[in-house]
Every structure is written in structure tokens, then in C-alpha cells.
Scaffold this motif. Structure first.
Motif, PDB file in Angstrom:
ATOM      1  N   UNK A  38       0.806  -1.056  -0.375  1.00  0.00           N
ATOM      2  CA  UNK A  38       0.021  -0.157  -0.176  1.00  0.00           C
ATOM      3  C   UNK A  38       1.128   1.365   0.154  1.00  0.00           C
ATOM      4  N   UNK A  39       1.780   1.310   1.173  1.00  0.00           N
ATOM      5  CA  UNK A  39       2.974   2.406   1.328  1.00  0.00           C
ATOM      6  C   UNK A  39       3.441   2.683  -0.545  1.00  0.00           C
ATOM      7  N   UNK A  40       3.611   1.429  -1.163  1.00  0.00           N
ATOM      8  CA  UNK A  40       4.759   1.735  -2.390  1.00  0.00           C
ATOM      9  C   UNK A  40       3.788   2.633  -3.491  1.00  0.00           C
ATOM     10  N   UNK A  43       3.033   5.997  -3.133  1.00  0.00           N
ATOM     11  CA  UNK A  43       4.239   6.891  -2.779  1.00  0.00           C
ATOM     12  C   UNK A  43       4.417   6.797  -4.899  1.00  0.00           C
ATOM     13  N   UNK A  44       4.574   6.042  -5.228  1.00  0.00           N
ATOM     14  CA  UNK A  44       4.450   6.359  -6.831  1.00  0.00           C
ATOM     15  C   UNK A  44       3.258   7.276  -7.711  1.00  0.00           C
ATOM     16  N   UNK A  45       1.947   6.700  -6.462  1.00  0.00           N
ATOM     17  CA  UNK A  45       0.808   7.792  -6.921  1.00  0.00           C
ATOM     18  C   UNK A  45       1.349   8.814  -7.087  1.00  0.00           C
ATOM     19  N   UNK A  46       1.703   9.407  -5.976  1.00  0.00           N
ATOM     20  CA  UNK A  46       1.613  10.730  -5.059  1.00  0.00           C
ATOM     21  C   UNK A  46       3.000  11.173  -6.420  1.00  0.00           C
ATOM     22  N   UNK A  50       2.633  14.554  -9.038  1.00  0.00           N
ATOM     23  CA  UNK A  50       3.611  15.514  -8.798  1.00  0.00           C
ATOM     24  C   UNK A  50       4.279  15.539 -10.456  1.00  0.00           C
ATOM     25  N   UNK A  51       5.473  14.545 -10.565  1.00  0.00           N
ATOM     26  CA  UNK A  51       5.102  14.683 -12.313  1.00  0.00           C
ATOM     27  C   UNK A  51       4.883  15.689 -12.791  1.00  0.00           C
ATOM     28  N   UNK A  52       3.247  14.757 -13.570  1.00  0.00           N
ATOM     29  CA  UNK A  52       2.334  14.996 -14.260  1.00  0.00           C
ATOM     30  C   UNK A  52       2.014  16.714 -14.057  1.00  0.00           C
ATOM     31  N   UNK A  53       2.060  17.115 -13.018  1.00  0.00           N
ATOM     32  CA  UNK A  53       2.056  18.204 -12.353  1.00  0.00           C
ATOM     33  C   UNK A  53       3.129  19.523 -12.895  1.00  0.00           C
ATOM     34  N   UNK A  54       4.522  18.802 -13.021  1.00  0.00           N
ATOM     35  CA  UNK A  54       4.907  19.565 -12.927  1.00  0.00           C
ATOM     36  C   UNK A  54       6.176  19.566 -11.461  1.00  0.00           C
ATOM     37  N   UNK A  55       5.728  19.354 -10.406  1.00  0.00           N
ATOM     38  CA  UNK A  55       6.347  19.583  -9.397  1.00  0.00           C
ATOM     39  C   UNK A  55       6.956  18.813  -8.899  1.00  0.00           C
ATOM     40  N   UNK A  56       7.484  17.507 -10.066  1.00  0.00           N
ATOM     41  CA  UNK A  56       8.884  16.578  -9.172  1.00  0.00           C
ATOM     42  C   UNK A  56       9.895  16.709 -10.648  1.00  0.00           C
ATOM     43  N   UNK A  60      14.441  14.630  -8.266  1.00  0.00           N
ATOM     44  CA  UNK A  60      13.378  14.494  -7.359  1.00  0.00           C
ATOM     45  C   UNK A  60      13.098  12.876  -7.754  1.00  0.00           C
ATOM     46  N   UNK A  61      12.406  12.543  -8.770  1.00  0.00           N
ATOM     47  CA  UNK A  61      11.606  11.625  -8.642  1.00  0.00           C
ATOM     48  C   UNK A  61      12.767  10.112  -8.609  1.00  0.00           C
TER      49      UNK A  61
END
Length: 88
Positions: A38-40, A43-46, A50-56, A60-61
Motif C-alpha cells: 500500500x505504501x509503495x 508513493x508511486x501515485x503521489x 507530482x510529475x504530471x503537474x510539473x512539481x517533481x 527528485x523522482x
């Protein structure tokens, strides 16, 4: 130009740990049955969001992927027991 595939810097690793802890706290608030899987997945979803919105950035990835591998790797596996059952 720095190599984006190079290992994360100390600052990037600290930021990844802080990001991981923020994600973990949120997950603990909403998920009653926490597992490594669940945690993994969370984390992948978050990270994907973040990548899709240009925040990472790519670095950082990579730092988050490195952290996820270290934190959720099999070397940290523990035996899960049924609640109410004593270990002997």
C-alpha cells in the motif's frame, strides 16, 4: 550540464525523506490496513501526480525511487502475525 542519472545529493535525499514522511502521514490518516505494498503504491501515485503537474524533477523522482527501494525493500521485512495471536 549535470548528469540527471547521477546519485541524488544529500539535500535531494533529505527532501525525498521529508516528502516520504508527508505522504506516509496522509496515508496513515486514510488507510486502516497499512502494508508495504500500500505504501509503495501510494508513493508511486503521489510521484506520478507530482510529475504530471510539473512539481517533481527527474532528479527528485530518482531520489524518491531510491528512497522507496531502501525503505520498502525486503531487507526490512517483518513477520506479520494475526492480531490476538501470541508468538511463541
Amino acid at each position: 550540464m549535470p548528469n540527471p542519472e547521477a546519485l541524488p545529493t544529500a539535500v535531494e535525499r533529505i527532501e525525498a525523506v521529508e516528502n516520504f514522511l508527508q505522504q506516509l502521514v496522509l496515508l496513515l490518516e486514510v488507510e486502516p490496513d497499512i502494508t508495504r505494498e500500500n505504501i509503495g503504491a501510494w508513493m508511486e501515485l503521489c510521484s506520478a501526480s507530482a510529475r504530471a503537474h510539473g512539481l517533481q524533477s527527474r532528479r527528485q523522482t530518482l531520489a524518491m525511487e531510491h528512497l522507496r527501494t531502501r525503505v520498502l525493500g525486503p531487507s526490512l521485512d517483518v513477520e506479520r502475525v494475526t492480531p490476538g495471536v501470541w508468538l511463541s
